[in-house]
Design a protein around this motif. Structure first.
Motif, PDB file in Angstrom:
ATOM      1  N   PHE A 162       0.811  -1.219   0.000  1.00  0.00           N
ATOM      2  CA  PHE A 162       0.000   0.000   0.000  1.00  0.00           C
ATOM      3  C   PHE A 162       0.845   1.270   0.000  1.00  0.00           C
ATOM      4  CE2 PHE A 162      -3.044  -3.101   1.743  1.00  0.00           C
ATOM      5  CZ  PHE A 162      -4.108  -2.875   0.891  1.00  0.00           C
ATOM      6  N   ASN A 163       2.144   1.123   0.181  1.00  0.00           N
ATOM      7  CA  ASN A 163       3.023   2.288   0.177  1.00  0.00           C
ATOM      8  C   ASN A 163       4.305   1.909  -0.555  1.00  0.00           C
ATOM      9  OD1 ASN A 163       4.891   4.439   1.022  1.00  0.00           O
ATOM     10  ND2 ASN A 163       3.252   5.015   2.411  1.00  0.00           N
ATOM     11  N   ARG A 164       4.257   1.948  -1.855  1.00  0.00           N
ATOM     12  CA  ARG A 164       5.365   1.445  -2.681  1.00  0.00           C
ATOM     13  C   ARG A 164       6.465   2.489  -2.789  1.00  0.00           C
ATOM     14  NH1 ARG A 164       1.792  -1.439  -7.524  1.00  0.00           N
ATOM     15  NH2 ARG A 164       0.450  -2.660  -6.121  1.00  0.00           N
ATOM     16  N   TYR A 165       7.194   2.620  -1.713  1.00  0.00           N
ATOM     17  CA  TYR A 165       8.264   3.612  -1.641  1.00  0.00           C
ATOM     18  C   TYR A 165       9.596   2.895  -1.576  1.00  0.00           C
ATOM     19  CZ  TYR A 165      10.868   7.741  -0.136  1.00  0.00           C
ATOM     20  OH  TYR A 165      11.769   8.777  -0.048  1.00  0.00           O
ATOM     21  N   ILE A 166      10.484   3.228  -2.506  1.00  0.00           N
ATOM     22  CA  ILE A 166      11.815   2.633  -2.535  1.00  0.00           C
ATOM     23  C   ILE A 166      12.789   3.566  -1.811  1.00  0.00           C
ATOM     24  CG2 ILE A 166      13.671   1.726  -3.963  1.00  0.00           C
ATOM     25  CD1 ILE A 166      11.047   0.178  -4.146  1.00  0.00           C
ATOM     26  N   PRO A 167      13.445   3.108  -0.752  1.00  0.00           N
ATOM     27  CA  PRO A 167      14.362   3.991  -0.014  1.00  0.00           C
ATOM     28  C   PRO A 167      15.587   4.340  -0.836  1.00  0.00           C
ATOM     29  CG  PRO A 167      14.489   1.746   0.817  1.00  0.00           C
ATOM     30  CD  PRO A 167      13.357   1.778  -0.153  1.00  0.00           C
ATOM     31  N   ILE A 168      16.152   5.514  -0.570  1.00  0.00           N
ATOM     32  CA  ILE A 168      17.384   5.906  -1.248  1.00  0.00           C
ATOM     33  C   ILE A 168      18.542   5.067  -0.727  1.00  0.00           C
ATOM     34  CG2 ILE A 168      16.571   8.248  -1.683  1.00  0.00           C
ATOM     35  CD1 ILE A 168      18.138   9.188   0.709  1.00  0.00           C
ATOM     36  N   LYS A 169      19.622   5.039  -1.501  1.00  0.00           N
ATOM     37  CA  LYS A 169      20.715   4.122  -1.219  1.00  0.00           C
ATOM     38  C   LYS A 169      21.314   4.324   0.169  1.00  0.00           C
ATOM     39  CE  LYS A 169      23.378   3.143  -4.630  1.00  0.00           C
ATOM     40  NZ  LYS A 169      24.418   3.199  -5.695  1.00  0.00           N
ATOM     41  N   LYS A 170      21.483   5.570   0.592  1.00  0.00           N
ATOM     42  CA  LYS A 170      22.160   5.821   1.871  1.00  0.00           C
ATOM     43  C   LYS A 170      21.315   5.380   3.063  1.00  0.00           C
ATOM     44  CE  LYS A 170      20.658  10.566   2.871  1.00  0.00           C
ATOM     45  NZ  LYS A 170      21.113  11.932   3.192  1.00  0.00           N
ATOM     46  N   ASP A 171      20.012   5.194   2.852  1.00  0.00           N
ATOM     47  CA  ASP A 171      19.151   4.744   3.946  1.00  0.00           C
ATOM     48  C   ASP A 171      19.060   3.223   4.036  1.00  0.00           C
ATOM     49  OD1 ASP A 171      18.522   7.241   4.909  1.00  0.00           O
ATOM     50  OD2 ASP A 171      16.684   7.447   3.725  1.00  0.00           O
ATOM     51  N   LEU A 172      19.539   2.510   3.023  1.00  0.00           N
ATOM     52  CA  LEU A 172      19.350   1.060   2.996  1.00  0.00           C
ATOM     53  C   LEU A 172      20.055   0.371   4.159  1.00  0.00           C
ATOM     54  CD1 LEU A 172      19.587   0.229  -0.818  1.00  0.00           C
ATOM     55  CD2 LEU A 172      17.575   0.063   0.654  1.00  0.00           C
ATOM     56  N   TRP A 173      21.318   0.721   4.422  1.00  0.00           N
ATOM     57  CA  TRP A 173      22.045   0.043   5.493  1.00  0.00           C
ATOM     58  C   TRP A 173      21.460   0.392   6.855  1.00  0.00           C
ATOM     59  CZ3 TRP A 173      24.720   2.342   9.497  1.00  0.00           C
ATOM     60  CH2 TRP A 173      24.988   3.714   9.391  1.00  0.00           C
ATOM     61  N   ARG A 174      20.945   1.624   6.988  1.00  0.00           N
ATOM     62  CA  ARG A 174      20.306   1.993   8.247  1.00  0.00           C
ATOM     63  C   ARG A 174      19.008   1.205   8.442  1.00  0.00           C
ATOM     64  NH1 ARG A 174      21.111   8.617   8.491  1.00  0.00           N
ATOM     65  NH2 ARG A 174      23.362   8.569   8.911  1.00  0.00           N
ATOM     66  N   LEU A 175      18.246   1.032   7.381  1.00  0.00           N
ATOM     67  CA  LEU A 175      17.038   0.224   7.470  1.00  0.00           C
ATOM     68  C   LEU A 175      17.367  -1.215   7.866  1.00  0.00           C
ATOM     69  CD1 LEU A 175      14.793   1.324   4.463  1.00  0.00           C
ATOM     70  CD2 LEU A 175      14.170   1.351   6.876  1.00  0.00           C
ATOM     71  N   PHE A 176      18.470  -1.731   7.345  1.00  0.00           N
ATOM     72  CA  PHE A 176      18.867  -3.094   7.687  1.00  0.00           C
ATOM     73  C   PHE A 176      19.186  -3.196   9.181  1.00  0.00           C
ATOM     74  CE2 PHE A 176      22.045  -6.391   8.382  1.00  0.00           C
ATOM     75  CZ  PHE A 176      21.439  -7.489   7.785  1.00  0.00           C
ATOM     76  N   VAL A 177      19.917  -2.220   9.705  1.00  0.00           N
ATOM     77  CA  VAL A 177      20.256  -2.217  11.140  1.00  0.00           C
ATOM     78  C   VAL A 177      18.984  -2.117  11.978  1.00  0.00           C
ATOM     79  CG1 VAL A 177      21.419  -0.945  12.993  1.00  0.00           C
ATOM     80  CG2 VAL A 177      22.564  -1.285  10.787  1.00  0.00           C
ATOM     81  N   LEU A 178      18.097  -1.186  11.618  1.00  0.00           N
ATOM     82  CA  LEU A 178      16.860  -1.006  12.376  1.00  0.00           C
ATOM     83  C   LEU A 178      15.957  -2.234  12.276  1.00  0.00           C
ATOM     84  CD1 LEU A 178      15.973   2.718  11.545  1.00  0.00           C
ATOM     85  CD2 LEU A 178      17.050   1.820  13.607  1.00  0.00           C
ATOM     86  N   GLY A 179      15.872  -2.816  11.076  1.00  0.00           N
ATOM     87  CA  GLY A 179      15.064  -4.016  10.911  1.00  0.00           C
ATOM     88  C   GLY A 179      15.574  -5.170  11.749  1.00  0.00           C
ATOM     89  N   ALA A 180      16.920  -5.259  11.881  1.00  0.00           N
ATOM     90  CA  ALA A 180      17.511  -6.314  12.709  1.00  0.00           C
ATOM     91  C   ALA A 180      17.222  -6.079  14.188  1.00  0.00           C
ATOM     92  CB  ALA A 180      19.018  -6.380  12.460  1.00  0.00           C
ATOM     93  N   LEU A 181      17.476  -4.852  14.665  1.00  0.00           N
ATOM     94  CA  LEU A 181      17.338  -4.566  16.093  1.00  0.00           C
ATOM     95  C   LEU A 181      15.883  -4.539  16.542  1.00  0.00           C
ATOM     96  CD1 LEU A 181      19.998  -1.718  16.476  1.00  0.00           C
ATOM     97  CD2 LEU A 181      20.187  -4.063  17.328  1.00  0.00           C
ATOM     98  N   ASN A 182      15.036  -3.816  15.797  1.00  0.00           N
ATOM     99  CA  ASN A 182      13.636  -3.642  16.204  1.00  0.00           C
ATOM    100  C   ASN A 182      12.772  -4.861  15.923  1.00  0.00           C
ATOM    101  OD1 ASN A 182      13.758  -0.947  17.189  1.00  0.00           O
ATOM    102  ND2 ASN A 182      13.757  -0.166  15.096  1.00  0.00           N
ATOM    103  N   ILE A 183      13.126  -5.625  14.882  1.00  0.00           N
ATOM    104  CA  ILE A 183      12.236  -6.705  14.442  1.00  0.00           C
ATOM    105  C   ILE A 183      12.915  -8.069  14.517  1.00  0.00           C
ATOM    106  CG2 ILE A 183      10.664  -7.485  12.640  1.00  0.00           C
ATOM    107  CD1 ILE A 183      10.038  -4.671  13.646  1.00  0.00           C
ATOM    108  N   GLY A 184      13.911  -8.311  13.666  1.00  0.00           N
ATOM    109  CA  GLY A 184      14.470  -9.656  13.528  1.00  0.00           C
ATOM    110  C   GLY A 184      15.021 -10.211  14.824  1.00  0.00           C
TER     111      GLY A 184
END
Length: 289
Positions: free
Chosen positions: A56-78
């Motif tokens: 429902f929100n097809r937003y592709i993050p910019i390149k510099k945010d990708l590694w931060r999203l990975f860190v946040l996804g690991a800590l907050n979720i995975g």
């Protein structure tokens, strides 16, 4: 009360819904889900919710945010969800909740060490009082000590505290729903191999178990994490972290309402202490916001 104060308390109430929903995880896991499948339960909780948000929100993050999203996804979720379900399966809800209650103190420590902002004395005392109140409310001489569950609960609190701090620091340039969806998907992808290699295959599920997984995904992940990250965008970090104490508090109330678990006079005192500690943290941060 000024419009600014009204807006603050509105944000507090909406954010508080997230840990209140998460508080139902213990009772749903222990009473309704198949036994000994922590990684699969965590995976089913987060991955479908993440895909729905991105649909429902097809937003592709910019390149510099990708590694931060990975860190946040690991800590907050995975990492957090894996440890949460390990603790939920191995520990009594009371002990798991008390150990998780150290999260506000950990966030205060991170803000103090990394940002140079020492916590107010009243805020620090309120956080400590919240842990003490949780211990009074939930611990008993019959509490079972299980080392793996204890380690999982403590490390889960550390993971969530770090996720809260990093989320508040980075302020990613993503819409709220996209940021939540990407983190849920990243966390879900991390959980998939653990579910495959370490959990037993599913037995045939009953309709109530299907409904339980749908509830954990739509309410416990999609709605709750959206409200949580919204709160981190709008409220002081310590204020959001202290609301996490409402999760075990909700678990106790649900156990009392649905499982006929008793709340003795001493436990009631602990419950009141926790509520007061959460309110004082919100009040003091609102005055210094």
């Amino acid at each position: 009360m000024s419009m600014r104060a009204l807006s603050f308390w509105k944000d507090v109430m909406l954010t508080a819904l997230a840990p209140a929903i998460w508080g139902s995880t213990y009772i749903v896991t222990s009473e309704l889900l198949p036994d000994d499948r922590p990684f699969t339960s965590a995976l089913i909780r987060v991955l479908p919710a993440g895909f729905l948000l991105l649909l429902f929100n097809r937003y592709i993050p910019i390149k510099k945010d990708l590694w931060r999203l990975f860190v946040l996804g690991a800590l907050n979720i995975g990492i957090f969800q894996a440890l949460l379900f390990i603790a939920a399966y191995r520990l009594p809800g009371g002990l798991a909740a008390v150990l998780s209650a150290i999260q506000p103190l950990l966030v205060m420590m991170l803000v103090w060490v990394m940002n140079g902002r020492s916590p107010l004395f009243s805020t620090l005392c309120s956080a400590i009082a919240g842990i003490c109140g949780m211990a009074i409310l939930l611990l008993s001489p019959q509490t079972v000590i299980e080392p793996i569950g204890i380690i999982a609960a403590l490390m889960g609190a550390v993971s969530m505290a770090c996720g809260v701090w990093f989320t508040s620091q980075w302020k990613l340039n993503l819409p709220l729903l996209a940021m939540t969806g990407w983190q849920l998907v990243i966390g879900g992808v991390m959980l998939a191999p653990m579910a495959y290699f370490f959990d037993e295959p599913f037995p045939p599920l009953e309709p109530l178990q299907y409904a339980s997984y749908i509830y954990l995904s739509l309410a416990g992940a999609l709605l709750a994490y959206t409200l949580w990250f919204r709160g981190l965008e709008r409220l002081p970090t310590v204020a959001v972290a202290s609301l996490g104490l409402l999760s075990p508090l909700t678990a106790v109330v649900l156990g009392w309402c649905l499982l006929s678990q008793t709340i003795s006079g001493t436990a009631l005192i602990g419950l009141i202490i926790v509520l007061i500690s959460v309110f004082i943290v919100q009040w003091t941060t609102s005055k210094n916001k």
